[in-house]
Design a protein around this motif. Structure first.
Motif, PDB file in Angstrom:
ATOM      1  N   GLN A 122       0.831  -1.209   0.000  1.00  0.00           N
ATOM      2  CA  GLN A 122       0.000   0.000   0.000  1.00  0.00           C
ATOM      3  C   GLN A 122       0.867   1.261   0.000  1.00  0.00           C
ATOM      4  O   GLN A 122       0.608   2.227  -0.730  1.00  0.00           O
ATOM      5  N   ALA A 123       1.918   1.227   0.804  1.00  0.00           N
ATOM      6  CA  ALA A 123       2.836   2.375   0.833  1.00  0.00           C
ATOM      7  C   ALA A 123       3.519   2.541  -0.514  1.00  0.00           C
ATOM      8  O   ALA A 123       3.730   3.675  -1.003  1.00  0.00           O
ATOM      9  N   GLN A 124       3.860   1.433  -1.137  1.00  0.00           N
ATOM     10  CA  GLN A 124       4.489   1.491  -2.445  1.00  0.00           C
ATOM     11  C   GLN A 124       3.558   2.139  -3.479  1.00  0.00           C
ATOM     12  O   GLN A 124       3.987   2.951  -4.318  1.00  0.00           O
ATOM     13  N   THR A 125       2.267   1.782  -3.396  1.00  0.00           N
ATOM     14  CA  THR A 125       1.300   2.364  -4.331  1.00  0.00           C
ATOM     15  C   THR A 125       1.185   3.881  -4.145  1.00  0.00           C
ATOM     16  O   THR A 125       1.117   4.648  -5.103  1.00  0.00           O
ATOM     17  N   ARG A 126       1.170   4.320  -2.859  1.00  0.00           N
ATOM     18  CA  ARG A 126       1.067   5.750  -2.581  1.00  0.00           C
ATOM     19  C   ARG A 126       2.299   6.493  -3.086  1.00  0.00           C
ATOM     20  O   ARG A 126       2.193   7.580  -3.684  1.00  0.00           O
ATOM     21  N   ILE A 127       3.460   5.883  -2.842  1.00  0.00           N
ATOM     22  CA  ILE A 127       4.688   6.533  -3.314  1.00  0.00           C
ATOM     23  C   ILE A 127       4.726   6.554  -4.836  1.00  0.00           C
ATOM     24  O   ILE A 127       5.201   7.513  -5.466  1.00  0.00           O
ATOM     25  N   ASN A 128       4.181   5.521  -5.466  1.00  0.00           N
ATOM     26  CA  ASN A 128       4.122   5.474  -6.924  1.00  0.00           C
ATOM     27  C   ASN A 128       3.266   6.621  -7.469  1.00  0.00           C
ATOM     28  O   ASN A 128       3.565   7.206  -8.515  1.00  0.00           O
ATOM     29  N   ALA A 129       2.183   6.963  -6.741  1.00  0.00           N
ATOM     30  CA  ALA A 129       1.342   8.096  -7.156  1.00  0.00           C
ATOM     31  C   ALA A 129       2.128   9.412  -7.103  1.00  0.00           C
ATOM     32  O   ALA A 129       2.039  10.253  -8.002  1.00  0.00           O
ATOM     33  N   LEU A 130       2.908   9.572  -6.028  1.00  0.00           N
ATOM     34  CA  LEU A 130       3.741  10.770  -5.922  1.00  0.00           C
ATOM     35  C   LEU A 130       4.770  10.810  -7.049  1.00  0.00           C
ATOM     36  O   LEU A 130       5.029  11.864  -7.639  1.00  0.00           O
ATOM     37  N   ALA A 131       5.326   9.672  -7.367  1.00  0.00           N
ATOM     38  CA  ALA A 131       6.318   9.624  -8.449  1.00  0.00           C
ATOM     39  C   ALA A 131       5.677   9.975  -9.789  1.00  0.00           C
ATOM     40  O   ALA A 131       6.296  10.638 -10.645  1.00  0.00           O
ATOM     41  N   LEU A 132       4.414   9.533  -9.968  1.00  0.00           N
ATOM     42  CA  LEU A 132       3.709   9.854 -11.210  1.00  0.00           C
ATOM     43  C   LEU A 132       3.507  11.364 -11.338  1.00  0.00           C
ATOM     44  O   LEU A 132       3.694  11.946 -12.418  1.00  0.00           O
ATOM     45  N   VAL A 133       3.133  12.022 -10.213  1.00  0.00           N
ATOM     46  CA  VAL A 133       2.947  13.473 -10.241  1.00  0.00           C
ATOM     47  C   VAL A 133       4.242  14.161 -10.639  1.00  0.00           C
ATOM     48  O   VAL A 133       4.253  15.054 -11.499  1.00  0.00           O
ATOM     49  N   HIS A 134       5.328  13.765 -10.053  1.00  0.00           N
ATOM     50  CA  HIS A 134       6.601  14.415 -10.366  1.00  0.00           C
ATOM     51  C   HIS A 134       7.061  14.093 -11.791  1.00  0.00           C
ATOM     52  O   HIS A 134       7.710  14.927 -12.436  1.00  0.00           O
ATOM     53  N   ARG A 135       6.722  12.905 -12.278  1.00  0.00           N
ATOM     54  CA  ARG A 135       7.086  12.595 -13.653  1.00  0.00           C
ATOM     55  C   ARG A 135       6.328  13.476 -14.634  1.00  0.00           C
ATOM     56  O   ARG A 135       6.894  14.010 -15.603  1.00  0.00           O
TER      57      ARG A 135
END
Length: 566
Positions: free
Chosen positions: A402-415
């Motif tokens: 779950q934490a990985q998914t949330r961090i992935n969302a943040l990474a998508l925003v920055h990408r």
């Protein structure tokens, strides 16, 4: 308002015209006063000329009347005539020898009867009925009659009588003389008259005795009779054609016969009208020429160059700072203004260049930051993935995923931010569309279809992060709990404006749903509420077993909030 639009107020041209007009007002007033004074002076001069001309024309006739009086006084002093005896008729007849102007001489007694006469046919005639006989008794000079028809010759004559008195002073009759009227007409016509002048000789009864224009003469006599024939005044008369004439009177002798000299109004006052018209028109023409000169000067020397400089300013406003004003033929003041505009454009161009360089540098730094943050988040995701694979406890493994998914969302925003030219904003349609499909792919949920209906709206990075985290939290909960055992279903993500200047993000599924008791205490529910509060909004969850789940987030519209702050 556009710089090229028409501004309210007076233009330079109107201001100059108003100033020049006010400056010329005293000149106009002085010119008007001069015109009025000139008109009065000309009228007075015309009146004096008319009276003088009337006196001049009357001078010959006055001499004739004076000669008649002298003849009467001479014959009245003779004893034969005074005593009405002896050769009275012969004396009177001899007196008229060689005199062409007079037709008869008579001696009249106190009763008004002709006693002796140069013409025998006049003997015994009574003349006491004529007003001139009574008038002669009242004056020491010669009394003059109106025009009469002689009862002897049958011709029109003017009679003159001189009273005689006895030694005791009592009235002793008169001596009378008859003047042929045609001699007055002859003397009048022999006078050198100005062109267009009319002379009329008339009696106090208004009868025209002699004139060179019968129509005008009759009008003058009629007008003089009604006005009293004042010898020291100038009057007007209108002929049968409606033409206006000015005339002056002069008496021949006494108050019986008058001479009038007249000229047409237009001929008399033509120069006066011209002078007065020029006195009135010249100031107006001066103002008109001044206005034209101001219009021409402002158009050629001011307005033309102002319009040109406004076009230059419009070009600078559009960003074309390389243009320089061409003011070779302009006045020096506009050249100085053009140089100032060129210096300003050069300064703006230099400042714009430095700002662009600064922005480019800032953009490069922000891109580098987003790139590094994305890489760091991917490293964290990799570490979490490795850790999750090593953890045996299913609950701990789910928490790490779950934490990985949330961090992935943040990474998508920055990408996404890293790929955009504007590093501070992004389109939430692209963000949520990519995020939803990325989560669906990460969950390996081929049995669930995700539909995204979000309008294209540009928001700041902080708003995008909060929306992304909110959406991630809701979708992961749906994928974990709403569709067990490969159950088919649909997840719909939509956004629409609502009342109060707000937006509503709705994530709904048609999964199995759940009862609403106790769910608010879970970590997912608390995170959903927390991410909603970050946006200044309120989140809500509605679900029933077998009816699916609907998660709403109502938050202020960032566009309207930004306009309100501005």
């Amino acid at each position: 308002m556009s710089m090229m639009g028409r501004e309210a107020g007076w233009t330079l041209r109107r201001r100059l015209q108003a100033i020049i007009t006010l400056a010329l007002v005293p000149v106009v007033l002085v010119s008007i006063f001069q015109g009025v004074a000139r008109a009065r002076l000309d009228i007075a001069n015309v009146h004096e000329r008319l009276l003088q001309s009337a006196r001049t024309v009357a001078a010959g006739d006055q001499n004739l009347m004076a000669a008649a009086e002298q003849v009467l006084r001479a014959v009245g002093s003779l004893s034969e005539v005074r005593g009405m005896n002896g050769n009275c008729d012969g004396v009177l007849a001899d007196t008229l020898i060689g005199v062409r102007y007079f037709s008869n001489l008579s001696r009249i007694d106190a009763s008004g009867r002709v006693v002796c006469s140069a013409m025998a046919l006049a003997h015994g005639l009574k003349v006491n009925q004529f007003g001139v006989f009574a008038e002669a008794q009242k004056t020491d000079g010669m009394a003059v009659s109106n025009e009469l028809i002689s009862r002897v010759t049958g011709q029109p004559v003017i009679g003159g009588m001189l009273a005689l008195h006895k030694s005791d002073g009592s009235f002793d009759g008169t001596v009378a003389i008859s003047l042929d009227v045609h001699w007055i007409d002859y003397m009048m016509r022999s006078s050198a008259l100005p062109k267009g002048a009319v002379v009329a000789v008339f009696d106090r009864a208004g009868k025209v005795i002699a004139t060179n224009n019968k129509d005008v003469g009759a009008a003058i006599a009629k007008a003089a009779l009604s006005s009293g024939a004042d010898p020291n005044d100038v009057s007007s008369a209108v002929d049968s054609r409606g033409d206006l004439w000015r005339y002056g009177n002069a008496p021949l002798m006494g108050n019986s016969i008058f001479v009038a000299f007249a000229m047409g109004e237009s001929r008399l006052f033509g120069p006066t009208y011209l002078h007065v018209g020029l006195d009135f028109a010249l100031p107006i023409l001066m103002i008109g020429f001044a206005w034209f000169a101001i219009w021409l000067a402002t158009d050629r020397q001011v307005t033309q160059w102002i319009s040109y400089l406004r076009r230059i300013a419009a070009a600078y406003r559009s960003g074309h700072y390389a243009i320089r004003p061409d003011l070779v033929e302009a006045p020096v003041e506009f050249k100085l203004l053009g140089d100032a505009l060129a210096d300003m454009a050069e300064g703006i161009q230099d400042r714009d260049r430095r700002l662009r360089e600064s922005v480019d540098m800032k953009t490069t730094l922000i891109k580098e930051i987003h790139h590094r943050v994305k890489n760091n988040l991917q490293i964290v995701m990799s570490l979490l993935s490795i850790q999750a694979n090593q953890v045996k406890d299913p609950a701990a493994r789910d928490a790490l995923l779950q934490a990985q998914t949330r961090i992935n969302a943040l990474a998508l925003v920055h990408r996404i931010l890293n790929e955009l030219e504007d590093q501070s904003t992004l389109d939430i349609h692209d963000l949520l569309n990519q995020l939803c499909h990325q989560i669906a792919g990460g969950m390996s949920a081929d049995n669930v279809r995700v539909e995204v209906d979000v309008p294209s709206r540009v928001v700041s990075g902080s708003v995008a992060v909060a929306l992304a985290l909110f959406t991630v939290e809701v979708l992961t909960n749906i994928f974990k709990h709403a569709f067990p055992n490969e159950r088919q279903g649909v997840i719909r993500v939509s956004m629409a404006p609502v009342d109060g200047g707000k937006l509503k993000l709705t994530i709904a599924d048609d999964g199995r749903g759940f009862a609403m008791d106790g769910t608010a205490k879970s970590v997912g529910s608390r995170l959903i509420k927390t991410f909603g509060l970050q946006l200044g909004g309120v989140s809500s969850v509605q679900s029933e077993p077998g009816q699916g789940t609907v998660v709403d987030l109502v938050f202020p519209d960032p566009d309207l909030k930004q306009e309100s702050s501005v």
